[in-house]
Scaffold this active site. Structure first.
Site, short mmCIF file in Angstrom:
data_model
loop_
_atom_site.label_atom_id
_atom_site.label_comp_id
_atom_site.label_asym_id
_atom_site.label_seq_id
_atom_site.Cartn_x
_atom_site.Cartn_y
_atom_site.Cartn_z
N GLN A 222 -5.20 1.47 -0.49
CA GLN A 222 -5.27 2.91 -0.34
C GLN A 222 -6.68 3.44 -0.50
OE1 GLN A 222 -2.52 4.36 -3.31
NE2 GLN A 222 -0.78 3.30 -2.38
N HIS B 282 -3.81 4.02 -5.77
CA HIS B 282 -3.88 5.22 -6.61
C HIS B 282 -5.30 5.63 -6.96
CE1 HIS B 282 0.56 4.73 -8.12
NE2 HIS B 282 0.43 4.58 -6.80
N GLU C 3 5.63 15.88 -7.88
CA GLU C 3 5.63 17.13 -8.62
C GLU C 3 4.42 17.99 -8.31
OE1 GLU C 3 5.92 15.12 -12.44
OE2 GLU C 3 3.91 15.84 -12.97
N TYR D 238 0.51 15.93 -19.08
CA TYR D 238 1.57 16.10 -18.09
C TYR D 238 2.52 14.89 -18.02
CZ TYR D 238 -0.36 20.56 -17.25
OH TYR D 238 -0.76 21.87 -17.46
N TYR E 290 10.31 1.63 -8.38
CA TYR E 290 10.66 1.34 -6.99
C TYR E 290 11.88 0.40 -6.85
CZ TYR E 290 6.45 3.80 -5.65
OH TYR E 290 5.50 4.77 -5.47
#
Length: 393
Positions: free
Chosen positions: A105, A168, A261, A271, A282
């Site tokens: 990614q 990520h 979210e 958070y 997953y």
């Protein structure tokens, strides 16, 4: 690249609009109690919306910045920054872009214009930065855009420590209008690092525009915490936008399997990831570190989806009371291949509509132009830049 003539598509009743149950797609969490409220109702359908293809042939475009002359800057994840002319002509890659870690990614991510771009020609870029040992981390650089090259390239932020793996990285960049820049990033799929204040993974960072640390950041002066941190306990922050109505920062992030979210991140707040989450792992079982969906001292999301849309870029559409889309929040959806429009009443989310279903494309970024149109990037090997004209315009 060949010039692409703009194509106008009639978009009619196939643009699906629906209200979702909290069990199926979306829910809103209360600020304190941690329970889900009634699901949002359907937004007014955008059946007369018009969609134009401005350009195509972009390789996994990640972010678009709207230039004052009507042109665009677009990042391509493999590490290219391109200018797209107002008529859709693709320029050659801009020179002197920082080297990127392009595995998984990673790659070249966000691009935004500096607040004083009109005079300084300065831009900010976020990217996955490689290290010599094969590790990587999210970084942000500033540069001056001169014709077809970047000059005075300077890295003002580096996520520490760098880690192995290609997942990520985040990352979005937003200015608060008061001399600060917010940088979102992921936890690099090392979940508990989101909770460790001596590391920058899974943290929303707030800096001065030159990369220095503001004196009023919440953890300044603490020996056990990085002073750059604004909030923590985040998973993979893919959306970041300032509400023009209030100047409030909103943030969106991927959950695991479920639990995407929206947060309105406050200074010093936790958070929760991975201790609390509305998603599961997953393979279908509980997140190992999780105690459930709430815990003392940890914030509930402002809004969450039980079924993950795969949230990406986000943008507010406000200040246009004559538009059917006034007071909306747009979010790209990667997993469900559409554009989400949330209707707002103040900070409350009162409706949800899904657009661009017929495109069948992962939506990576969305921006709102001064012209009242919405600009969207599709994430594909042959990605597109689209312009959406609101209904009734």
């Amino acid at each position: 690249m060949a010039r692409k003539a703009m194509m106008v598509l009639a978009v009619v009743g196939s643009l699906a609009s629906f209200g979702c149950s909290s069990q199926q797609s979306s829910a809103t969490a209360t600020a304190s109690g941690g329970t889900a409220t009634a699901p949002a109702s359907a937004a007014t359908p955008s059946r007369s919306m018009r969609v134009e293809t401005i350009a195509k042939g972009l390789e996994h475009p990640w972010s678009v910045a709207l230039l004052p002359d009507g042109a665009f800057l677009v990042t391509e994840r493999p590490g290219r920054l391109r200018r797209v002319a107002a008529d859709g002509t693709l320029g050659e890659p801009i020179a002197n872009v920082p080297a990127v870690y392009a595995e998984g990614q990673g790659g070249l991510l966000d691009v935004v214009l500096a607040p004083d771009f009109a005079t300084s020609k300065k831009i900010y870029l976020s990217f996955a930065e490689p290290a010599d040992d094969g590790t990587a981390g999210t970084a942000v650089a500033t540069a001056t855009l001169v014709d077809t090259a970047l000059h005075d390239v300077r890295v003002i932020y580096r996520q520490q420590p760098k880690l192995t793996g290609g997942a990520h990285f985040g990352s979005r960049i937003v200015f608060d209008g008061h001399g600060h820049v917010f940088i979102s990033q992921g936890e690099r799929q090392d979940r508990m690092k989101s909770q460790q204040l001596n590391m920058l993974q899974g943290k929303l960072v707030r800096l001065n525009l030159d990369g220095s640390v503001p004196r009023d950041n919440p953890f300044v002066g603490r020996k056990d915490a990085r002073p750059e941190i604004w909030s923590y306990g985040h998973r993979n922050m893919q959306g970041l936008a300032l509400d023009p109505r209030t100047g409030t920062l909103w943030e969106s992030e991927h959950g695991p399997r479920g639990g995407d979210e929206i947060n309105i991140p406050q200074a010093g707040k936790n958070y929760g990831w991975p201790i609390i989450t509305w998603g599961i792992d997953y393979p279908g079982y509980k997140i190992a570190e999780s105690v459930g969906s709430s815990a003392p001292g940890m914030e509930q999301p402002h809004h969450y989806w039980a079924k993950s849309p795969g949230l990406s870029g986000m943008a507010f559409f406000t200040g246009r009371p004559g538009s059917a889309w006034n007071d909306s929040l747009f979010l790209g959806s990667l997993a469900e291949s559409n554009l989400i429009r949330l209707s707002l009443k103040g900070n409350a989310i009162v409706g949800e509509e899904r657009l661009l279903q017929d495109e069948g494309a992962r939506i990576r970024d969305v921006r709102v132009g001064n012209d009242g149109n919405v600009y969207v990037l599709t994430d594909a090997a042959n990605g597109k830049l689209l312009r959406l004209t609101p209904p009734g315009t």
